[in-house]
Enzyme design. Structure first.
Site, mmCIF file in Angstrom:
data_model
loop_
_atom_site.group_PDB
_atom_site.id
_atom_site.type_symbol
_atom_site.label_atom_id
_atom_site.label_comp_id
_atom_site.label_asym_id
_atom_site.label_seq_id
_atom_site.Cartn_x
_atom_site.Cartn_y
_atom_site.Cartn_z
ATOM 1 N N CYS A 137 0.799 -1.109 -0.033
ATOM 2 C CA CYS A 137 0.299 0.463 0.094
ATOM 3 C C CYS A 137 1.060 1.604 -0.184
ATOM 4 O O CYS A 137 2.085 1.089 -0.043
ATOM 5 C CB CYS A 137 -0.407 0.050 1.113
ATOM 6 S SG CYS A 137 0.117 -0.136 2.954
ATOM 7 N N HIS A 191 3.206 1.922 11.370
ATOM 8 C CA HIS A 191 2.597 1.697 12.150
ATOM 9 C C HIS A 191 2.339 2.289 13.392
ATOM 10 O O HIS A 191 1.127 2.732 14.221
ATOM 11 C CB HIS A 191 2.890 0.352 13.250
ATOM 12 C CG HIS A 191 3.216 -0.758 12.422
ATOM 13 N ND1 HIS A 191 4.345 -0.797 12.101
ATOM 14 C CD2 HIS A 191 2.446 -1.413 12.071
ATOM 15 C CE1 HIS A 191 4.685 -2.406 11.652
ATOM 16 N NE2 HIS A 191 3.492 -2.263 11.257
ATOM 17 N N CYS A 227 2.815 6.072 9.240
ATOM 18 C CA CYS A 227 1.490 5.807 7.921
ATOM 19 C C CYS A 227 0.689 7.073 7.817
ATOM 20 O O CYS A 227 0.035 7.237 8.847
ATOM 21 C CB CYS A 227 0.810 4.513 7.084
ATOM 22 S SG CYS A 227 -0.438 5.157 6.128
ATOM 23 N N GLU A 256 0.303 -0.278 16.110
ATOM 24 C CA GLU A 256 -0.490 0.634 16.015
ATOM 25 C C GLU A 256 -1.415 0.965 16.997
ATOM 26 O O GLU A 256 -1.562 2.170 17.543
ATOM 27 C CB GLU A 256 -1.804 0.516 14.294
ATOM 28 C CG GLU A 256 -2.180 1.383 14.585
ATOM 29 C CD GLU A 256 -3.152 1.091 13.309
ATOM 30 O OE1 GLU A 256 -2.694 0.295 12.187
ATOM 31 O OE2 GLU A 256 -3.974 1.796 12.801
ATOM 32 N N THR A 258 -6.080 1.007 11.804
ATOM 33 C CA THR A 258 -6.622 0.862 10.315
ATOM 34 C C THR A 258 -7.143 -0.295 9.632
ATOM 35 O O THR A 258 -7.370 -0.614 8.568
ATOM 36 C CB THR A 258 -5.312 1.106 9.398
ATOM 37 O OG1 THR A 258 -4.186 0.941 10.289
ATOM 38 C CG2 THR A 258 -5.497 3.095 9.698
ATOM 39 N N CYS A 302 -8.448 1.826 6.576
ATOM 40 C CA CYS A 302 -7.997 2.615 5.422
ATOM 41 C C CYS A 302 -8.383 2.084 3.630
ATOM 42 O O CYS A 302 -8.749 0.733 3.989
ATOM 43 C CB CYS A 302 -6.101 2.161 5.230
ATOM 44 S SG CYS A 302 -5.200 0.819 5.325
ATOM 45 N N SER A 355 1.118 -9.609 10.402
ATOM 46 C CA SER A 355 0.745 -8.874 9.427
ATOM 47 C C SER A 355 -0.602 -8.999 10.386
ATOM 48 O O SER A 355 -1.204 -9.646 9.646
ATOM 49 C CB SER A 355 0.766 -8.851 8.407
ATOM 50 O OG SER A 355 0.385 -7.570 8.086
HETATM 51 O O1 10D Z 1 0.269 -5.645 11.438
HETATM 52 P P1 10D Z 1 -0.814 -4.351 10.068
HETATM 53 O O2 10D Z 1 -1.161 -4.933 9.085
HETATM 54 O O3 10D Z 1 -0.669 -3.533 11.103
HETATM 55 O O4 10D Z 1 1.363 -3.931 9.653
HETATM 56 P P2 10D Z 1 2.063 -4.344 7.983
HETATM 57 O O5 10D Z 1 3.293 -4.175 8.606
HETATM 58 O O6 10D Z 1 1.505 -5.837 7.841
HETATM 59 O O7 10D Z 1 1.174 -4.253 6.669
HETATM 60 C C1 10D Z 1 1.113 -2.187 7.271
HETATM 61 C C2 10D Z 1 0.309 -1.785 7.937
HETATM 62 C C3 10D Z 1 0.202 -0.501 8.314
HETATM 63 C C4 10D Z 1 1.969 0.102 9.053
HETATM 64 C C5 10D Z 1 -0.218 -0.470 9.743
HETATM 65 F F1 10D Z 1 -1.420 0.758 8.933
HETATM 66 FE FE1 SF4 Z 2 -1.118 0.770 4.471
HETATM 67 FE FE2 SF4 Z 2 -3.155 1.577 5.196
HETATM 68 FE FE3 SF4 Z 2 -1.552 0.599 7.522
HETATM 69 FE FE4 SF4 Z 2 -1.202 2.996 5.633
HETATM 70 S S1 SF4 Z 2 -2.558 2.601 7.427
HETATM 71 S S2 SF4 Z 2 0.395 1.720 6.588
HETATM 72 S S3 SF4 Z 2 -2.306 2.382 4.019
HETATM 73 S S4 SF4 Z 2 -2.225 -0.572 5.246
#
Ligand code: 10D
Ligand code: SF4
Length: 317
Positions: free
Chosen positions: A16, A78, A100, A130, A169, A199, A227
């Protein structure tokens, strides 16, 4: 002759905009300041990404106190509690925040509700970085965490008429809708975002899995066990009727015996899983089956986030 197999590829899948930006931040910091650059927590939850950056000179630590004060430190995508940048400033450290922007948006929302005298309910997974980061934007006790509809019945807010909710998110869209409904039923005056704070990337990846679920016998989600968004994709697969829905970090993790006799497989990837790992998985299927690829595209994404100014200056120089 190899068995025929339909391989359904979800789109969107994988990186993303927030992950892309966070990885760029580490790479650009290494270019600008040289190695080592410290990173607090895995920049994104993917071992392959983390190992690649470590090879380039990034040093991953759990806490700020493990970093020397004369090297830059990056905060993961995060997000971090407010105390972390405060500590970095107190120690005169150079830091770059790779949170993010869509997580930061929730931090800002929480601060705004707090200023308006509201207590907050956060929907999220206990212990996830997060959630720790978002709850840590406000003083202790100002954010009450709920993980399930059952938790909603247990909480005792200070004043039920002065409540707002925020969410992690990367949650399950369906589970969150149920918790929000339960909150609204118990606290009719609760204030919330338009829908939730999940998100666009999380929403789109779950929708793509739903769209392919009726066509596939098995789903493989490329992503890491820590994740959150990747694990939610596995759940969506199971709930939508895939009898086999599994998380794999890469091709070597695939349990080929479990796929025996299966004619159609869906492939997706969490927001932190690089496309090279998807390609590796597809190649592994091609080695064993007579594969027909089919794209299931439910949305197009064109979101991009700029890296912080301190790194942009270096590029234009
Ligand atoms: O565990 P997660 O889904 O929150 O994090 P991952 O690093 O796998 O994916 C990106 C998502 C973020 C940074 C939280 F929005
Ligand atoms: Fe990706 Fe959504 Fe996490 Fe942002 S909030 S890092 S766009 S998964």
């Amino acid at each position: 002759m190899a068995q025929p197999l339909d391989l359904y590829l979800a789109a969107p899948r994988g990186f993303c905009a927030g992950v892309d930006r966070a990885i760029k931040i580490v790479e650009m910091a290494l270019e600008k300041w040289g190695a080592p650059v410290y990173v607090r927590h895995e920049i994104v939850h993917n071992r392959f990404v983390v190992d690649g950056l470590r090879d380039k000179g990034a040093v991953f630590v759990d806490e700020l106190e493990e970093c020397p004060t004369d090297r830059p430190v990056i905060f993961s995508a995060h997000g971090v509690p407010k105390s972390v940048p405060i500590e970095a400033e107190g120690r005169n450290m150079l830091y770059v925040d790779a949170t993010c922007p869509l997580v930061s948006k929730v931090h800002i929302e929480a601060a705004r509700h707090y200023e308006n005298g509201l207590q907050m309910v956060m929907i999220g997974h206990r212990g996830h970085p997060e959630v720790i980061g978002t709850m840590g934007q406000l003083p202790e006790g100002e954010v009450i965490l709920v993980e399930t509809p059952a938790d909603v019945a247990e909480i005792s807010p200070r004043d039920p008429s002065k409540l707002a909710y925020i969410t992690q998110t990367t949650l399950s869209v369906d589970d969150t809708a149920e918790i929000v409904e339960t909150l609204q039923a118990r606290f009719p005056q609760i204030i919330g975002p338009h829908k939730e704070d999940i998100c666009y990337a999380t929403t789109n990846r779950q929708a793509a899995v739903k769209a392919m679920a009726s066509k596939i016998d098995a789903l493989l989600v490329i992503g890491a066990p820590n994740s959150s968004n990747s694990r939610r994709l596995v759940e969506v697969g199971s709930r939508e009727g895939c009898s086999y829905s599994q998380l794999v970090q890469r091709a070597a993790d695939i349990d080929w015996r479990a796929l025996d006799g299966i004619r159609s497989v869906g492939i997706t990837a969490g927001a932190s899983a690089p496309e090279v790992l998807v390609e590796e998985v597809i190649a592994a299927f091609r080695e064993r089956y007579d594969v027909t690829e089919k794209l299931v595209e439910t949305a197009k994404e064109d979101v991009e986030f700029k890296v912080p100014r301190v790194l942009r200056q270096q590029v234009s120089a």
